[in-house]
Motif scaffolding. Structure first.
Motif, short mmCIF file in Angstrom:
data_model
loop_
_atom_site.label_atom_id
_atom_site.label_comp_id
_atom_site.label_asym_id
_atom_site.label_seq_id
_atom_site.Cartn_x
_atom_site.Cartn_y
_atom_site.Cartn_z
N ILE A 1 75.36 75.48 -0.16
CA ILE A 1 75.35 75.11 1.26
C ILE A 1 76.37 73.99 1.53
O ILE A 1 77.05 74.00 2.56
CB ILE A 1 73.93 74.72 1.70
CG1 ILE A 1 73.06 75.99 1.75
CG2 ILE A 1 73.92 74.04 3.06
CD1 ILE A 1 71.60 75.75 2.02
N THR A 2 76.50 73.07 0.59
CA THR A 2 77.51 72.01 0.75
C THR A 2 78.92 72.63 0.78
O THR A 2 79.72 72.31 1.66
CB THR A 2 77.41 71.00 -0.42
OG1 THR A 2 76.13 70.38 -0.36
CG2 THR A 2 78.48 69.94 -0.33
N VAL B 1 79.87 62.88 9.85
CA VAL B 1 78.51 63.23 10.27
C VAL B 1 78.11 64.49 9.50
O VAL B 1 78.84 65.48 9.51
CB VAL B 1 78.44 63.50 11.80
CG1 VAL B 1 77.08 64.07 12.18
CG2 VAL B 1 78.69 62.20 12.56
N VAL B 2 77.00 64.42 8.80
CA VAL B 2 76.49 65.63 8.13
C VAL B 2 75.36 66.17 8.98
O VAL B 2 74.28 65.57 9.06
CB VAL B 2 76.01 65.33 6.69
CG1 VAL B 2 75.57 66.63 6.03
CG2 VAL B 2 77.11 64.67 5.89
N ASP B 3 75.65 67.27 9.64
CA ASP B 3 74.63 67.92 10.47
C ASP B 3 73.78 68.78 9.54
O ASP B 3 74.24 69.79 9.02
CB ASP B 3 75.35 68.77 11.53
CG ASP B 3 74.42 69.78 12.16
OD1 ASP B 3 73.23 69.47 12.29
OD2 ASP B 3 74.89 70.89 12.48
N ASP B 4 72.53 68.36 9.35
CA ASP B 4 71.67 69.01 8.35
C ASP B 4 70.91 70.19 8.96
O ASP B 4 69.68 70.20 8.99
CB ASP B 4 70.70 67.98 7.76
CG ASP B 4 69.94 68.52 6.56
OD1 ASP B 4 70.41 69.49 5.95
OD2 ASP B 4 68.87 67.97 6.25
N GLY B 5 71.66 71.18 9.44
CA GLY B 5 71.02 72.38 9.98
C GLY B 5 70.33 72.16 11.31
O GLY B 5 69.28 72.77 11.58
N SER B 6 70.91 71.32 12.16
CA SER B 6 70.28 71.04 13.47
C SER B 6 70.22 72.30 14.34
O SER B 6 71.10 73.16 14.27
CB SER B 6 71.09 69.98 14.22
OG SER B 6 71.09 68.78 13.52
N HIS C 1 75.46 71.84 7.55
CA HIS C 1 74.65 72.71 6.68
C HIS C 1 74.17 73.89 7.50
O HIS C 1 73.77 73.71 8.66
CB HIS C 1 73.42 71.95 6.16
CG HIS C 1 73.74 70.93 5.13
ND1 HIS C 1 72.81 70.02 4.68
CD2 HIS C 1 74.87 70.67 4.43
CE1 HIS C 1 73.36 69.25 3.76
NE2 HIS C 1 74.61 69.61 3.60
N CYS C 2 74.15 75.09 6.90
CA CYS C 2 73.69 76.25 7.64
C CYS C 2 72.15 76.29 7.72
O CYS C 2 71.59 77.07 8.46
CB CYS C 2 74.23 77.54 7.03
SG CYS C 2 73.88 77.69 5.30
#
Lengths: 122, 245
Positions: free
Chosen positions: A100-101, B34-39, B57-58
């Motif tokens: 995923i990363t 910014v790491v968008d964690d599957g929003s 992230h998907c």
């Protein structure tokens, strides 16, 4: 151990072995995941067929009846199988996180390429 | 303006506040990941419009995984020597960023924690969380042999060597807190705390809300702390990670 109990244990473990074999043959179950299941079936079958060994083990571990030993071994195998699944899930979670990363970076780079800029800061 | 650090902001469904947080952050630091964690909302789009480097992230993986992606992106796409982790919800005050970086710049520390409790100020939190935080503080201090007042702080500063450790397999997916401090201590990295003040979040809700999540957090963190405290190969792990960099 009564004859009926023996017959039931032999049929149950035999069916388990056949089921696992069929699943492997149809490629619905990978061999590496099937090993412990096959060991469970074969182990129970061996203990029932080799009845004197079952009696001896029962005496060694202080079990009241051989059937108790049989259940105990079945339970131990199931615990082992659960632990092996937990180990594999942990590994899968690790691999999924890495994928995923990488996917996130590939999406970012593709977006940047479509917009005509080099992938990177900004 | 900070030029030698990249700010890493993990974000999950923060569309309501991310633009405001980034606008404030951009006054202090130029480089923001910014790491968008599957929003499921517009977090990523708003962060892009605010000029941040956005990795999406998907699917939702958790706070630790988002940080891990942030560190990996920082190491891969940026050259700056330092990283700071910063919450998207507005709790962290960017005025303290320079203070966090100071011990790294002067080579007095490898890892700096922004502590809410160092200045002795009261921090508005539910009693259960205060007790939990205090317990982890005591346990971490005992296990690291140094006073750690705020092991659960999310405002952290670190260099590229520690970031490389965090981008590897040892870094937890969910809540990297006290366990990570013990890991770094066992690896021989120098940890330091700097006093910071935190503000109320710009939106309600917390990742530790409810009963089950805090219970899971406490149990998992305790196991993880013991695990790192008992490991004897962490110095070797550090040597290996630093040798491949």
């Amino acid at each position: 151990m009564y004859l009926k109990q023996k017959i039931f244990a032999i049929i149950a473990s035999g069916l388990l072995i056949v089921l696992i074999s069929v699943l492997i043959k149809r490629r619905k179950l990978r061999e590496e995941y099937a090993l412990l299941w096959l060991a469970t079936g074969i182990g129970i079958l061996a203990l029932v067929i080799g009845y004197p060994a079952l009696v001896w083990i029962s005496r060694m571990i202080g079990a009241v009846a051989p059937t108790t030993t049989l259940f105990l071994f079945a339970l131990l195998f199931i615990i082992l199988i659960s632990i092996s699944f937990s180990v594999r899930f942990s590994k899968l979670a690790e691999q999924m996180q890495a994928v995923i990363t990488e996917l996130a970076f590939l999406r970012k780079e593709l977006e940047d390429l479509k917009q005509g800029k080099a992938a990177g800061p900004g | 303006m900070i030029k030698d650090a990249v700010i890493i902001v993990p974000a999950f469904n923060e569309a309501a506040v991310i633009a405001e947080t980034l606008a404030e952050l951009k006054k202090f630091a130029d480089k923001v990941i910014v790491v968008d964690d599957g929003s499921r909302d517009e977090t990523a789009e708003k962060a892009k419009r605010a000029g941040a480097f956005v990795s999406s992230h998907c699917t939702n993986l958790g706070y630790g995984a988002a940080l891990k992606t942030g560190f990996t992106a920082g190491l891969r796409y940026f050259q700056e020597p330092f990283f700071i982790t910063f919450d998207a919800d507005g709790q962290h005050d960017p005025q303290y960023l320079e203070g966090l970086l100071a011990p790294l710049r002067s080579d007095q520390a490898d890892y700096v924690i922004g502590s809410r409790f160092l200045a002795g100020e009261a921090y508005a939190a539910p009693l259960a969380r205060k007790i939990g935080s205090r317990l982890f503080s005591l346990a971490t201090s005992a296990l690291t042999g140094q006073r750690i007042t705020d092991p659960t702080s999310g405002m952290l500063a670190l260099g590229r060597k520690v970031a490389r450790i965090f981008s590897g397999q040892l870094f937890p997916f969910d809540y990297p807190d006290a366990d990570v401090l013990i890991m770094l201590n066992r690896m021989g990295y120098r940890i330091k705390e700097q006093a910071v003040k935190m503000r109320p979040a710009r939106r309600p809700g917390s990742m530790h809300a409810g009963i089950l999540k805090p219970a899971y957090y406490m149990a998992k963190m305790s196991v993880s702390m013991v695990h790192f405290a008992l490991r004897r190969d962490l110095k070797e792990q550090r040597r290996v990670m630093e040798s491949v960099s």
